[in-house]
Write an enzyme that holds these catalytic residues in place. Structure first.
Site, short mmCIF file in Angstrom:
data_model
loop_
_atom_site.label_atom_id
_atom_site.label_comp_id
_atom_site.label_asym_id
_atom_site.label_seq_id
_atom_site.Cartn_x
_atom_site.Cartn_y
_atom_site.Cartn_z
N SER A 1 47.98 52.78 38.60
CA SER A 1 47.34 53.36 39.58
C SER A 1 48.40 54.34 40.39
O SER A 1 48.69 55.35 40.00
CB SER A 1 46.90 52.08 40.57
N HIS B 1 39.70 51.62 41.45
CA HIS B 1 39.38 51.91 39.94
C HIS B 1 38.16 51.64 39.76
O HIS B 1 37.75 50.77 38.70
CB HIS B 1 40.49 50.95 39.32
#
Length: 310
Positions: A86, A194
Site C-alpha cells: 500500500s 484497495h
C-alpha cells in the site's frame, strides 16, 4: 541469493515513530526536507491525536520507510529488490529512485488528503484471520449482494484476508466469519483502501502524478498489487497511483521474491508485520526488521547474503 527491502502499510504506525528513528545527521536531514516540502513540522504528525488521521499515518510511514533505506544506503548497502504494501510502495519507489523524496512526500500528502476527504468516517478495514481467500470472497459476496459496500482488499497471507468497506457491511462479514471459525479484527485504518470505492480519488491523484519527473528504477521493483516485476517508470507510477483502488496480493509478492532467489527480507521501520507474514514462505531464509534490530546487524546480514551469492 538475493535481498529484498520491504516497506509496511497502514496498521504498522505507532506513536513517536519518527521521534524514535536513530538520531543521526541523515535522519535529521530527511525530517528537515520533509518539513520544508510540506511547509509543516512533520514531527507533530507521529503523536496519538494526529495518527487518528490517514493523512498523518501515510506521511509518517513514507518518511520512516525512505529514512530506513537511506540509513542502509549510506553504509553502501543496496538490495536486489524493493516492494511495499500500500503506502509502503511509495517508499519502495523512492528507495529505487523512481521519484525524488520531495515529489514523493508531496504526492503522498495529496493521496492521503483525497482519501481522507472522501471517507472521513464510517469506513475502514478489517482483517479476517483464519480465513482463506475463497471463504472470505464468498462471505463478502453474500453481504455485497445486500449492501454493495464491502470488498476483499488484501491477501496478506494464505490465512489472513483483509476486507474494506463501510462499518456496517464489514460487521456483517465479521459475523459470518466468526460463525465459520475465523477471527475478525478491525484494523487501525480509517479509510476503505484497495477497492473501487477509491477509484475516483486515484484518477484525481493521477493528474498530479503526471506533473513530476521520474526515471527507471535503479533497484528492481516488485509490485505489491500484482506481484510482478515492473521495469518502466510509467508502470511503477501507475502502480503507485492506483494501488489505493486495487486489491493487494502481498502473499504472492513475497512468494514471487522467494522464487526469484531472495533469501533475506528486511522490513523498514516501523513494526514487524511484514516480517511475520514472510516467515511461512521464507522457511530457509532470513526475515528481519528495523524494529528491535541494530543497524550493524542488518548490515552484517546483507554482507553475509551477498557473500552467499558470489
Amino acid at each position: 541469493m538475493s535481498t529484498i527491502w520491504v516497506f509496511p502499510g497502514q496498521g504498522a504506525q505507532k506513536v513517536n515513530m519518527l521521534h524514535d528513528l536513530p538520531q543521526t545527521e541523515t535522519v535529521h536531514a530527511y525530517i528537515a526536507r520533509a518539513s520544508e516540502a510540506l511547509q509543516q513540522d512533520v514531527l507533530l504528525l507521529d503523536q496519538a491525536g494526529s495518527l487518528k488521521s490517514t493523512y498523518a499515518v501515510q506521511l509518517c510511514l513514507y518518511i520512516a520507510g525512505t529514512v530506513s533505506a537511506a540509513l542502509l544506503v549510506e553504509q553502501q548497502m543496496k538490495p536486489d529488490y524493493v516492494a511495499g504494501l500500500s503506502i509502503g510502495a511509495w517508499a519502495a519507489a523512492a528507495a529505487a529512485e523512481v521519484l525524488s523524496f520531495e515529489d514523493g512526500i508531496r504526492l503522498v500528502a495529496r493521496r492521503a488528503s483525497l482519501m481522507q476527504q472522501a471517507y472521513p468516517h464510517g469506513y475502514g478495514m478489517t482483517a479476517l484471520i483464519g480465513a482463506d481467500q475463497t471463504s472470505a470472497s464468498a462471505w463478502v459476496a453474500e453481504v455485497y449482494a445486500q449492501t454493495a459496500d464491502v470488498y476483499v482488499a488484501n491477501i496478506n497471507a494464505a490465512n489472513q484476508i483483509v476486507i474494506a468497506g463501510s462499518d456496517a457491511a464489514m460487521e456483517q462479514v465479521a459475523r459470518i466469519a466468526k460463525q465459520n471459525g475465523a477471527v475478525a479484527k478491525r484494523l487501525n485504518v480509517s479509510v476503505p483502501s484497495h477497492c473501487e470505492l477509491l477509484l475516483p480519488q486515484a484518477y484525481a491523484l493521477e493528474q498530479e502524478v503526471q506533473k513530476i519527473d521520474t526515471q527507471p528504477p535503479r533497484i528492481r521493483y516488485l509490485s505489491g498489487t500484482t506481484a510482478r516485476l515492473l521495469t518502466k517508470q510509467d508502470q511503477i507510477m501507475d502502480d503507485l497511483t492506483f494501488n489505493m483502488s486495487r486489491m493487494i496480493d502481498w502473499e504472492s509478492t513475497v512468494q514471487s521474491a522467494w522464487e526469484r532467489g531472495v533469501r533475506l527480507q528486511i522490513e523498514a521501520w516501523p513494526g514487524n508485520i511484514l516480517t511475520g507474514l514472510a516467515k511461512k514462505i521464507f522457511t530457509e531464509g532470513t526475515v528481519m526488521s528495523f524494529q528491535g534490530t541494530r543497524l550493524d546487524t542488518l548490515i552484517f546480514e546483507m554482507h553475509k547474503e551477498k557473500d552467499r551469492s558470489i
